[in-house]
Design a protein around this motif. Structure first.
Motif, PDB file in Angstrom:
ATOM      1  N   SER A   7       0.832  -1.197   0.000  1.00 42.02           N
ATOM      2  CA  SER A   7       0.000   0.000   0.000  1.00 42.02           C
ATOM      3  C   SER A   7       0.868   1.249   0.000  1.00 42.02           C
ATOM      4  CB  SER A   7      -0.937  -0.004   1.208  1.00 42.02           C
ATOM      5  OG  SER A   7      -0.207   0.053   2.405  1.00 42.02           O
ATOM      6  N   HIS A   8       0.298   2.319  -0.520  1.00 38.10           N
ATOM      7  CA  HIS A   8       0.965   3.632  -0.545  1.00 38.10           C
ATOM      8  C   HIS A   8       2.337   3.593  -1.215  1.00 38.10           C
ATOM      9  CE1 HIS A   8      -1.988   3.986   2.740  1.00 38.10           C
ATOM     10  NE2 HIS A   8      -2.077   5.248   2.345  1.00 38.10           N
ATOM     11  N   SER A  68      -3.715  -1.109  -1.468  1.00 37.72           N
ATOM     12  CA  SER A  68      -4.585   0.047  -1.258  1.00 37.72           C
ATOM     13  C   SER A  68      -3.803   1.348  -1.420  1.00 37.72           C
ATOM     14  CB  SER A  68      -5.226  -0.023   0.128  1.00 37.72           C
ATOM     15  OG  SER A  68      -4.236  -0.001   1.137  1.00 37.72           O
ATOM     16  N   GLU A  69      -4.553   2.386  -1.712  1.00 35.38           N
ATOM     17  CA  GLU A  69      -4.017   3.743  -1.853  1.00 35.38           C
ATOM     18  C   GLU A  69      -2.871   3.842  -2.850  1.00 35.38           C
ATOM     19  OE1 GLU A  69      -5.764   6.194  -0.777  1.00 35.38           O
ATOM     20  OE2 GLU A  69      -7.092   4.867   0.315  1.00 35.38           O
ATOM     21  N   ASN A  70      -3.026   3.145  -3.958  1.00 37.57           N
ATOM     22  CA  ASN A  70      -2.113   3.250  -5.093  1.00 37.57           C
ATOM     23  C   ASN A  70      -2.926   3.702  -6.300  1.00 37.57           C
ATOM     24  OD1 ASN A  70       0.677   2.227  -4.433  1.00 37.57           O
ATOM     25  ND2 ASN A  70      -0.544   0.528  -3.637  1.00 37.57           N
ATOM     26  N   PRO A  71      -2.336   4.463  -7.205  1.00 40.60           N
ATOM     27  CA  PRO A  71      -3.085   4.941  -8.379  1.00 40.60           C
ATOM     28  C   PRO A  71      -3.185   3.882  -9.479  1.00 40.60           C
ATOM     29  CG  PRO A  71      -0.867   5.832  -8.423  1.00 40.60           C
ATOM     30  CD  PRO A  71      -0.998   5.055  -7.133  1.00 40.60           C
ATOM     31  N   CYS A 106      -7.337  -2.111 -11.695  1.00 38.68           N
ATOM     32  CA  CYS A 106      -8.371  -2.837 -10.935  1.00 38.68           C
ATOM     33  C   CYS A 106      -8.971  -3.955 -11.777  1.00 38.68           C
ATOM     34  CB  CYS A 106      -9.474  -1.884 -10.493  1.00 38.68           C
ATOM     35  SG  CYS A 106      -9.045  -0.792  -9.155  1.00 38.68           S
ATOM     36  N   ARG A 148      -8.571  -0.735  -1.956  1.00 31.60           N
ATOM     37  CA  ARG A 148      -9.226   0.538  -1.646  1.00 31.60           C
ATOM     38  C   ARG A 148      -8.339   1.705  -2.070  1.00 31.60           C
ATOM     39  NH1 ARG A 148     -10.563  -0.418   4.500  1.00 31.60           N
ATOM     40  NH2 ARG A 148      -8.571  -1.439   4.294  1.00 31.60           N
ATOM     41  N   SER A 149      -8.994   2.705  -2.646  1.00 34.21           N
ATOM     42  CA  SER A 149      -8.264   3.866  -3.125  1.00 34.21           C
ATOM     43  C   SER A 149      -9.238   5.000  -3.353  1.00 34.21           C
ATOM     44  CB  SER A 149      -7.537   3.522  -4.430  1.00 34.21           C
ATOM     45  OG  SER A 149      -6.871   4.639  -4.928  1.00 34.21           O
ATOM     46  N   LYS A 150      -8.713   6.182  -3.452  1.00 34.60           N
ATOM     47  CA  LYS A 150      -9.547   7.338  -3.773  1.00 34.60           C
ATOM     48  C   LYS A 150      -9.758   7.469  -5.281  1.00 34.60           C
ATOM     49  CE  LYS A 150      -8.146   9.879   0.326  1.00 34.60           C
ATOM     50  NZ  LYS A 150      -7.118   9.043   0.890  1.00 34.60           N
ATOM     51  N   THR A 151      -9.119   6.603  -6.056  1.00 37.42           N
ATOM     52  CA  THR A 151      -9.259   6.605  -7.500  1.00 37.42           C
ATOM     53  C   THR A 151     -10.643   6.101  -7.889  1.00 37.42           C
ATOM     54  OG1 THR A 151      -6.908   6.160  -7.754  1.00 37.42           O
ATOM     55  CG2 THR A 151      -8.300   5.704  -9.653  1.00 37.42           C
TER      56      THR A 151
END
Length: 85
Positions: free
Chosen positions: A3-4, A31-34, A40, A59-62
């Motif tokens: 992650s990250h 998670s939290e990778n673009p 995905c 999980r991500s904000k993308t």
């Protein structure tokens, strides 16, 4: 855990290739990778192949497309024992 780590689409596609046939990986946290929509989708397709994964955290904000959400849903239906976040 990965992650990250700024893993992008190409990295996610490489991870997807590694998932297929892997006999020892139980949990994958990317998670939290673009990884975006294409990443995905590649991972969702790979998860339907034989593997030992039990937990996958993407999980991500993308934002991802409806088609990719449906692909992840198909994977969940085919592998109900797999926890996808």
């Amino acid at each position: 855990y990965a992650s990250h780590n700024r893993i992008g689409v190409k990295g996610a596609e490489a991870i997807a290739r590694g998932i297929v046939g892997c006999g020892s990986l139980i949990e994958l946290d990317i998670s939290e990778n673009p990884i975006r929509d294409a990443g995905c989708s590649a991972i969702a397709r790979a998860l339907r192949e034989p593997n030992t994964l039990q937990i996958v955290d993407m999980r991500s904000k993308t934002e991802i497309s409806k088609a990719t959400v449906e692909e992840i849903g198909l994977t969940r239906r085919e592998k109900p024992q797999l926890k996808i976040m």
